[in-house]
Scaffold this active site. Sequence first.
Site, short mmCIF file in Angstrom:
data_model
loop_
_atom_site.label_atom_id
_atom_site.label_comp_id
_atom_site.label_asym_id
_atom_site.label_seq_id
_atom_site.Cartn_x
_atom_site.Cartn_y
_atom_site.Cartn_z
N ASP A 1 -57.78 12.72 17.31
CA ASP A 1 -58.26 12.69 15.93
C ASP A 1 -59.79 12.78 15.88
OD1 ASP A 1 -57.98 12.58 13.20
OD2 ASP A 1 -57.69 10.42 13.08
N HIS B 1 -61.72 21.88 15.50
CA HIS B 1 -60.47 22.13 16.22
C HIS B 1 -60.73 23.01 17.45
CE1 HIS B 1 -58.53 20.14 13.00
NE2 HIS B 1 -58.59 21.13 12.12
N LEU C 1 -46.70 16.69 36.39
CA LEU C 1 -46.89 16.14 35.05
C LEU C 1 -46.03 16.85 34.00
CD1 LEU C 1 -48.90 14.33 33.23
CD2 LEU C 1 -50.07 16.49 32.81
C1 IPE Z 1 -52.77 12.37 13.11
O1 IPE Z 1 -54.01 12.66 12.61
C2 IPE Z 1 -52.04 13.64 13.45
C3 IPE Z 1 -52.55 14.36 14.60
C4 IPE Z 1 -53.46 13.96 15.42
C5 IPE Z 1 -51.93 15.64 14.82
P1 IPE Z 1 -54.29 12.80 11.04
O2 IPE Z 1 -55.74 13.02 10.92
O3 IPE Z 1 -53.39 13.81 10.47
O4 IPE Z 1 -53.83 11.36 10.52
P2 IPE Z 1 -54.27 10.56 9.23
O5 IPE Z 1 -54.04 11.45 8.06
O6 IPE Z 1 -55.71 10.21 9.40
O7 IPE Z 1 -53.39 9.35 9.25
C1 IPE Z 2 -57.37 15.92 14.46
O1 IPE Z 2 -58.57 16.03 13.79
C2 IPE Z 2 -56.64 17.24 14.58
C3 IPE Z 2 -55.43 17.33 13.76
C4 IPE Z 2 -54.90 16.38 13.04
C5 IPE Z 2 -54.76 18.61 13.75
P1 IPE Z 2 -58.67 15.96 12.20
O2 IPE Z 2 -58.64 17.36 11.68
O3 IPE Z 2 -57.66 15.04 11.64
O4 IPE Z 2 -60.13 15.37 12.04
P2 IPE Z 2 -60.63 14.34 10.97
O5 IPE Z 2 -59.73 13.14 11.03
O6 IPE Z 2 -60.55 15.03 9.64
O7 IPE Z 2 -62.04 14.02 11.37
MG MG Z 3 -57.69 13.06 11.22
#
Ligand code: IPE
Ligand code: IPE
Ligand code: MG
Length: 268
Positions: free
Chosen positions: A35, A52, A146
């Site tokens: 995240d 990303h 793995l």
């Molecule tokens: C969780 O992250 C999902 C992934 C890492 C794929 P999100 O960014 O989607 O989660 P929330 O919305 O903060 O809970």
């Molecule tokens: C995690 O990063 C990647 C996915 C959930 C696909 P985010 O895109 O959720 O990044 P933040 O949480 O907005 O910073």
């Molecule tokens: Mg996120």
Amino acid sequence: MKDLDRLAAPGTSERELLDRLAPESLPRHVAVIMDGNGRWARQRGLPRVEGHRAGIRAVRESVEAAARLELEALTLYAFSTENWKRPRWEVRTLMALLKEYLAKELRTMVDNNVRFRPIGRLSELEPEIQASLARAVEATAGNTGLVFQIALNYSGRAELVDMVRAAVAAAQGGTLTAPTVDEEWVGSHLATAGVPDPDLLIRTSGELRVSNFLLWQIAYAELHFTPVLWPDFTTRDLLAAVADYARRERRYGGVVEPGHDNGEEAGD
Ligand code: IPE
Ligand code: IPE
Ligand code: MG
């Protein structure tokens, strides 16, 4: 164990960190909620999708580190069933990056004896993505190292719903009866069947929630939260999390005391 306290101290080489981790204190399975990509990009004045893109290095590095640590399994949460709510361009970019990753990394996975296993409602992904996933699964099927599980269009609740649907269908077909269903049966009818439950769950970016990830499987996982944003996550951060895990005392509801038998003998 004392040594482990200093594991992640600046100035310690990765090799040293690896050497200090006792094999018996390692987790068998590490799961990661990757995240913070969006925030990483925003901090740099870049569009979210650049976060990303930058996160791919961290994926590659984590898979390689997990293979070097000889973990049995690494599960990365890449796209949740809720992530479809994001802007269309962001979803499209995430899927394109996944395709690019598979094309580039397949060779490395094969060479590192990694078995690739996507989990989630894969049939709802674009046919082209499904085809690349299937190719990677096939190309790594014979590997014995793995298990790299990538969660795509995945959520713990959807997985549990699918398991219950399968159970109802089997019951209606006459091949399943209520007494047959126990925890082992449930575990073996989830997407992660055959892989031990995660011992360690890591979430980056400082959020303190589970966001619908591996709900059944993390029942007794040790949790590690780090403020590091996913694109900045390195082998060193993974090792620091593993070192943190190695210091934990896992009790599974029992008592850890010298001489205590934890219910193995009746009547004490
Ligand atoms: C969780 O992250 C999902 C992934 C890492 C794929 P999100 O960014 O989607 O989660 P929330 O919305 O903060 O809970
Ligand atoms: C995690 O990063 C990647 C996915 C959930 C696909 P985010 O895109 O959720 O990044 P933040 O949480 O907005 O910073
Ligand atoms: Mg996120």
